[in-house]
Write a protein that holds these residues in place. Structure first.
Motif, short mmCIF file in Angstrom:
data_model
loop_
_atom_site.label_atom_id
_atom_site.label_comp_id
_atom_site.label_asym_id
_atom_site.label_seq_id
_atom_site.Cartn_x
_atom_site.Cartn_y
_atom_site.Cartn_z
N LEU A 264 0.86 -1.18 0.00
CA LEU A 264 0.00 0.00 0.00
C LEU A 264 0.90 1.23 0.00
N SER A 271 5.79 4.65 3.43
CA SER A 271 5.34 3.62 2.48
C SER A 271 6.21 3.61 1.23
N THR A 291 -2.39 2.80 -4.69
CA THR A 291 -2.54 4.12 -4.07
C THR A 291 -3.99 4.54 -4.19
N LEU A 357 -8.72 3.65 3.47
CA LEU A 357 -8.07 2.35 3.62
C LEU A 357 -9.07 1.21 3.46
N LEU A 360 -9.78 0.97 -0.28
CA LEU A 360 -8.62 0.42 -0.97
C LEU A 360 -8.45 -1.06 -0.68
N SER A 361 -8.66 -1.47 0.57
CA SER A 361 -8.52 -2.87 0.93
C SER A 361 -9.51 -3.74 0.18
N VAL A 372 -0.87 -7.58 2.42
CA VAL A 372 -0.38 -6.25 2.06
C VAL A 372 0.66 -5.82 3.09
N CYS A 374 2.45 -2.44 4.74
CA CYS A 374 2.16 -1.02 4.88
C CYS A 374 3.13 -0.38 5.88
N THR A 422 -8.27 -3.72 6.87
CA THR A 422 -7.78 -4.73 5.94
C THR A 422 -8.48 -6.07 6.17
#
Length: 876
Positions: A264, A271, A291, A357, A360-361, A372, A374, A422
């Motif tokens: 991520l 990151s 991203t 987040l 995105l997850s 992932v 991070c 996540t």
């Protein structure tokens, strides 16, 4: 990553399996690859123990289904485990080599069975000292009897930082206790009491005893310590080497084998560093990065946006495949109730960062990834938050106290957000910056080496950044620095701010419409609260949230914890992105031309310019030698602020000008020569009058330097803000230096005992902040000497001489004391005919015109100056 649940009861009434089944259903998102329930086959008087597990298959073969069982002599042990033990192969080899077990004793090739074997054979304390990873587990020990098994104790433990969650509720009088990964999986209908977390670096031990012919359990909490021996590094080189080697090892250990994973990538430093380390370690295999930004943010055509920095990072290695995800305000609003439920919090900062987040997850999981990596945790170990900048060099103990408080309560903040967002989509998040060995190195660095108080003149996490500078570490792919300086030394932003501030403003407005009469932040908090009260067990959850907040804020006694939910104000405005200065439309070729045409550099030196402190000082001296600082254009031009076209024409021809013109233009030149994007404008005070002088701040390799080439004094090199040395010039007749005023919070540039100018060392400004000063200096004769006298100066011969005019006073020599009084105005005019002024096209004409304006607007200016000089004994 998995979900675990455990039910222990003295008298079960046959409900254990049912409540575990219901709990696992609520934890299925944490382990979508399967689930299993096992009841310890206890004898009649043995407590009931039912263990449940949902699995996300990452490590181990198909036989790695939990709960796991291990038998040793007359004892049997059971385990459910959530997390990863990164050194499990070494631990397994150690057990076998010590003949504590054999290879045939292991039924799986996974990490969880090794953890079980260590707990069974070596004990709790020894195991917790030796394992490296993230974990939450429930471990049951029973004695094998002729009638079955007698459960003797239950142990529930958690890793040193609480990366993996574990909470519990109990009803001791009724003899019931329940452990689970998340609050939402607790049963709310079996009479359990308040909910508590198993704390990081601790384990809960449950033993059973008889009391008045009735069996009860006893709960004891034990702390374990993995940071008791920290050896500090002796030298700076040792520090940097230890940082880079331990972090690289931590990253390497967290790269899964045979499982699809991604990084991520926010575009921030942490990151970005993680991304490039992973790309190097797995090369030539492909690394996938993701991203997220708001839809509006993604449309911004600016290379200061997080997306642009992320793109820049992915271009640094050929094996990176990058994907960008965007979300709208409605997308964020749609998932908001799920985020509040998942995170188990109404904390404003956590939820703001949790929404992107969470989105995105979901996307990453849908693309088939299971793991992932991070960058959370870097700020807690290396003092990366802005609030740490409030601690002065004399406050080392308080600084370390706050650092430890945040580090060892990170499970209630960043790690809680990362795990829940996540795992809600079947992803396992791994956090290399939370590696115990790496954190030991960070904790061994003295406070004064980690501090970033503005007076010290260095960026946050300076040592971590320097450890990966090309001077100390190079990419295995490119044999160059892992990250460009623009990323390696980039200022930190909050994740929610970095992905786009616009959606937060929209969210607050939405909340304000629902809850009128409240401030925007209070309305936002009330919105989150409204989602939480709709959840089952809301009272217990609110109590759990409050306990976590109390723990996080405990001992934060000095008020420097930061305002919850506040959006950080911008403090660093690079001239590269200044809306006014971009109108100068300067290019790299323009900067090269300026070095040649105006500053007199050779073509080879100009074309071959490379940013360094040495080259910065060289160009500063060239500016002092060749570009005059003066007030001539203030007198002769229309009494309005100059246009960017006029500034560019004056500077590219070498005419020069006042501070706002010369320093602003020079700042952009420095940016184009390679010092950008870390070149900024400073607003300076003179006699407590703000915004009346423009200076420059250059951040180079993480250190901040003061630069001023448009002043009546020759500051002939860049000065680090933390350097308190006194410098001399002009044959010792001029001394100067920087000092920090603790009371005002300003850095003062002093000439001996006199403060010349002062400025805030961590507050830069846009050019527009000088509009009022620029306008007033051209229209108000009472605003300094700009419209009432004559000023111009140069410092030739490597800035070792002064050639200057201050009304009727002429300076000419290698000392500021070498000055005389002009006999007539013609002396002042003819002084400008001599080199190096004579080499500036149009400068003589500008002097003549300025004197004519003074004669018209301020008759007698020259004679008054002569009289004062003669009274002071300055001869003609």
């Amino acid at each position: 990553m998995c979900g675990i649940a455990a039910y222990i009861a003295i008298d079960d009434n046959c409900q254990g399996r049912q409540v575990i089944d219901e709990s696992l259903e609520l934890l299925r998102h944490r382990g979508p690859d399967g689930s299993n329930v096992f009841e310890v086959p206890g004898e009649e008087k043995s407590p009931t123990v039912v263990l449940g597990h949902t699995r996300l298959a990452i490590v181990g073969n198909g036989n790695a289904t939990q709960p796991l069982k291990w038998t040793s002599k007359n004892k049997r042990f059971y385990l459910i485990h959530n997390g990863e033990i990164y050194n499990f192969k070494n631990l397994r080899d150690h057990l076998i080599s010590n003949q504590e077990c054999t290879d045939d004793d292991f039924k799986t090739d996974g990490d969880s069975e090794v953890l079980l074997a260590c707990l069974s054979l070596q004990g709790i304390d020894c195991t917790l000292q030796s394992i490296r990873g993230m974990f939450a587990f429930v471990f049951a020990e029973s004695l094998i009897t002729d009638d079955g098994e007698q459960v003797k104790r239950i142990v529930a433990g958690r890793d040193p930082f609480g990366i993996k969650p574990l909470c519990y509720a109990c009803d001791n009088p009724q003899g019931k206790i329940f452990f689970t990964s998340e609050f939402q999986a607790l049963p709310h209908n079996i009479g359990l009491g308040s909910v508590q977390d198993v704390l990081p670096s601790s384990f809960i031990e449950i033993t059973f005893l008889m009391e008045s012919d009735r069996q009860k359990f006893q709960i004891c909490e034990h702390k374990y310590e993995v940071f008791q021996s920290i050896a500090p590094c002796v030298s700076r080189d040792e520090q940097l080497s230890a940082i880079s080697s331990n972090l690289t090892d931590a990253v390497s250990a967290r790269i899964p084998k045979g499982v699809s994973f991604a990084v991520l990538l926010s575009g921030g430093f942490d990151s970005s560093l993680l991304c490039r380390l992973v790309a190097d370690l797995i090369y030539p295999e492909t690394l996938f990065t993701f991203t997220i930004a708001t839809s509006k943010g993604a449309l911004i055509d600016s290379d200061c946006h997080d997306l642009s920095f992320a793109r820049l990072v992915t271009q640094e290695a050929s094996n990176i495949v990058h994907e960008e995800v965007t979300f709208s305000f409605n997308d964020g609003l749609r998932v908001l109730p799920d985020v509040v439920k998942s995170i188990e919090s109404t904390d404003v900062a956590m939820i703001r960062a949790g929404v992107p987040l969470h989105i995105l997850s979901k996307h990453v999981s849908a693309r088939g990834f299971k793991v992932v990596l991070c960058g959370e945790g870097a700020d807690e170990s290396m003092a990366g938050y802005r609030l740490f900048e409030d601690y002065s060099a004399a406050e080392g103990d308080a600084f370390l106290h706050e650092l430890d408080r945040r580090l060892f309560n990170i499970d209630t903040a960043e790690l809680q957000r990362v795990d829940r967002c996540t795992s809600a989509h079947g992803l396992e998040a791994r956090v290399p910056f939370m590696d115990v060995d790496y954190v030991k190195v960070a904790m061994g660095i003295p406070a004064e080496e980690k501090m970033a108080h503005p007076s010290l003149g260095r960026i946050q996490k300076y040592l971590l950044r320097r450890a990966f500078d090309e001077e100390h570490y190079k990419s295995k792919i490119t044999n160059k620095q892992l990250l460009p300086d623009s990323v390696l030394y980039r200022e930190k932003e909050q994740f929610a701010d970095g992905v786009g501030r616009d959606w937060i403003a929209e969210l607050q407005q939405y909340a304000s419409n629902l809850f009128p009469g409240l401030s925007l932040e209070d309305a936002e908090r009330e919105l989150y609260q409204s989602y939480l009260v709709q959840l089952p067990g809301q009272n217990e959850l609110l109590e759990l949230i409050q306990n976590r907040q109390v723990r996080r804020k405990q001992n934060a006694h000095d008020g420097r914890t930061g305002k919850p939910g506040s959006t950080q104000p911008m403090r660093w405005y690079p001239v590269r992105y200044d809306p006014d200065l971009t109108q100068l439309a300067l290019s790299k070729s323009d900067a090269t031309y300026f070095l040649q045409r105006v500053l007199g550099w050779s073509r080879d030196d100009a074309i071959g310019f490379f940013p360094s402190l040495q080259s910065l000082n060289k160009v500063i001296v060239s500016m002092l030698e060749r570009v005059p600082f003066h007030n001539l254009t203030l007198l002769t031009r229309p009494r309005r602020p100059p246009t960017m076209t006029e500034i560019k024409e004056d500077m590219m021809s070498g005419i020069g000008g006042p501070c706002a013109v010369v320093n602003s233009f020079f700042a952009v030149i420095l940016d184009k020569l390679g010092f950008g994007p870390h070149v900024f404008l400073l607003s300076c005070e003179i006699n407590k009058q703000r915004d009346c002088h423009v200076a420059i701040l250059v951040q180079f390799k993480g250190l901040r330097y003061f630069v001023d080439v448009a002043n009546a004094k020759p500051y002939r090199h860049a000065v680090h803000l933390g350097d308190l040395s006194t410098f001399t010039g002009l044959d010792g007749s001029f001394s100067w230096g920087l000092r920090y005023n603790q009371e005002s919070g300003l850095v003062e540039l002093h000439h001996g005992n006199e403060t010349a100018i002062s400025f805030h060392p961590a507050r830069t400004v846009r050019y527009s902040s000088f509009y009022a000063m620029i306008a007033r200096s051209r229209s108000d004769a009472s605003f300094g000497p700009f419209l009432t006298g004559l000023r111009y100066c140069l410092y030739p011969e490597d800035a070792s001489r002064i050639l200057a005019v201050k009304d009727a006073c002429i300076f000419n020599g290698n000392s500021g004391k070498l000055k005389h009084c002009a006999s007539t105005k013609l002396d002042v005019q003819t002084f400008a005919v001599k080199p190096p002024f004579a080499d500036i096209p149009g400068f003589k004409e500008l002097i003549d015109e300025a004197i004519a304006v003074l004669e018209r607007e301020n008759p007698g200016w020259f004679d008054r100056s002569r009289r004062i000089l003669l009274e002071k004994g300055i001869a003609e």
